[in-house]
Design an enzyme around this catalytic site. Structure first.
Site, PDB file in Angstrom:
ATOM      1  N   LYS A  62      15.901  54.844 -28.570  1.00 13.20           N
ATOM      2  CA  LYS A  62      16.479  55.539 -27.789  1.00 13.20           C
ATOM      3  C   LYS A  62      14.703  56.896 -28.515  1.00 13.20           C
ATOM      4  O   LYS A  62      14.630  58.227 -28.092  1.00 13.20           O
ATOM      5  CB  LYS A  62      17.148  56.334 -28.610  1.00 13.20           C
ATOM      6  N   SER A 304      25.785  46.636 -30.067  1.00 15.94           N
ATOM      7  CA  SER A 304      25.126  46.618 -28.604  1.00 15.94           C
ATOM      8  C   SER A 304      24.297  45.916 -28.097  1.00 15.94           C
ATOM      9  O   SER A 304      24.058  44.910 -27.553  1.00 15.94           O
ATOM     10  CB  SER A 304      23.803  48.251 -28.505  1.00 15.94           C
TER      11      SER A 304
END
Length: 376
Positions: A62, A304
């Site tokens: 991110k 994840s």
């Protein structure tokens, strides 16, 4: 620079340096390394690799999104010195945006639903952000609504990671080309990724398919939240944001993956051109694979990352011999210290560790006994 140096072969030797210095930390985003997975996890006859996005400065993929959105807003003149940047996030985006805001002098406010890990809140606050925690019952759409309300009231800039085109376009110009450069010496046959906003899949997927038309792209989704599998579209407001919770959503342990709506960034991707397979990942399998990556490969990634690698390893079991498979690892396992990922990791010495401690006489700290410094 790194990608061009790799050329599908060996990276520069230790001690070679990066060939220059950086003006600020945001310029270190990207050019993350690709690491081979050994046969301790990968099945024989195929090669499995991981793109380690936790090498970004704030330890997640991110960081790319944060740089992309803020630089785009600056170029368009909608973000000016002294402004406040707001975003709704499960944590990694908020941390990344807080980093870029700290570097560039913007105030930062992050809205985050209460189930996400406490260490993420602390990291954002350490970076100077204000963190507004929203009720668990409101899910992802609740934190989005809160961010929108704050911006409407105070005139702040809303990053809109789930709708902002700058998100996927940055992956198209950085993540995808990095992979292409690093695999220039071999044929990449499969690329595996999950989705949070969909930016990695949409942007990097476009770049990869252009350069490698025969590449198979596998998009992973939590088994407990089969939004794409359901075929039911997300109801949207006029600005593209989600209007309601998706009916196929249930809570799942894979933080950062699959909010309770299909992001517009993902919805806008040319799915028929990019996605070759949709792979459902059980939450328990994601957790176990993340633990295996740590204990067997020395790769510390989050849930994840475990989910993506699980999908890649399952694909590897049935892929033709000679296949070359790349999985995206979005972040570091240190983001999950207060979550289920670490729930069975002891803080105190285990019985096995106590036995090792007692095997020599000095410096023993045995429960119920006085500390021993030196053997008598």
């Amino acid at each position: 620079m790194w990608a061009s140096l790799f050329g599908g072969g060996m990276p520069p030797a230790r001690g070679a340096g990066r060939g220059g210095v950086y003006e600020n930390v945001s310029l270190t985003v990207g050019n993350t390394p690709v690491v081979k997975i050994s046969e301790k996890l990968a099945p024989p006859g195929v090669e499995v690799y991981a793109k380690c996005e936790f090498f970004n400065p704030l330890s997640s993929v991110k960081d790319r999104l944060a740089v992309a959105i803020i630089e785009d807003a600056e170029k368009r003149g909608v973000l000016k010195p002294g402004d406040t940047v707001v975003e709704a996030t499960s944590g990694n985006t908020g941390i990344a945006i807080a980093m870029v805001c700290a570097q560039r002098g913007y105030a930062c406010v992050v809205c985050m639903a209460e189930p996400f890990s406490v260490e993420r809140r602390k990291l954002m606050r350490m970076l100077g952000a204000k963190v507004i925690v929203t009720p668990k019952a409101g899910k992802g759409t609740g934190m989005v609504r809160k961010a929108e309300e704050l911006c409407a009231k105070h005139g702040w800039f809303l990053a809109r990671q789930f709708e902002n085109e700058a998100n996927w376009k940055f992956h198209e110009s950085t993540t995808g080309p990095e992979i292409i450069a690093d695999f220039s010496g071999k044929t990449l046959t499969h690329w595996v990724t999950g989705y949070g906003t969909g930016g990695t899949f949409h942007g990097a997927g476009k770049a990869l398919k252009r350069a490698m038309p025969s590449l198979k792209i596998i998009l992973a989704e939590p088994e407990a939240a089969p939004l794409l599998k359901s075929g039911i579209p997300t109801e949207r407001n006029s600005d593209g944001s989600p209007a309601v919770t998706h009916p196929a959503f249930t809570s799942h342990p894979i933080q950062g993956w699959t909010p309770d709506f299909i992001p517009k960034v993902l919805d806008d991707a040319p799915m028929d051109d990019l996605r070759d397979e949709l792979f459902m990942v059980p939450g328990r399998a994601a957790l176990e694979t993340a633990k295996n990556l740590a204990s067997k490969e020395g790769i510390l990634t989050g849930i994840s990352g475990g989910g993506t690698m699980y999908a890649a390893l399952e694909v590897a079991k049935i892929a033709p011999k000679g296949s070359v498979i790349l999985a995206m690892l979005p972040d570091t396992g240190e983001r999950y210290l207060s979550t289920t990922l670490f729930s069975d990791i002891a803080a105190d010495m285990t019985e096995a560790e106590l036995e090792i401690a007692k095997s020599t006489p000095s410096f023993q700290l045995i429960p119920g006994k006085p500390p021993v410094l030196a053997a008598t």
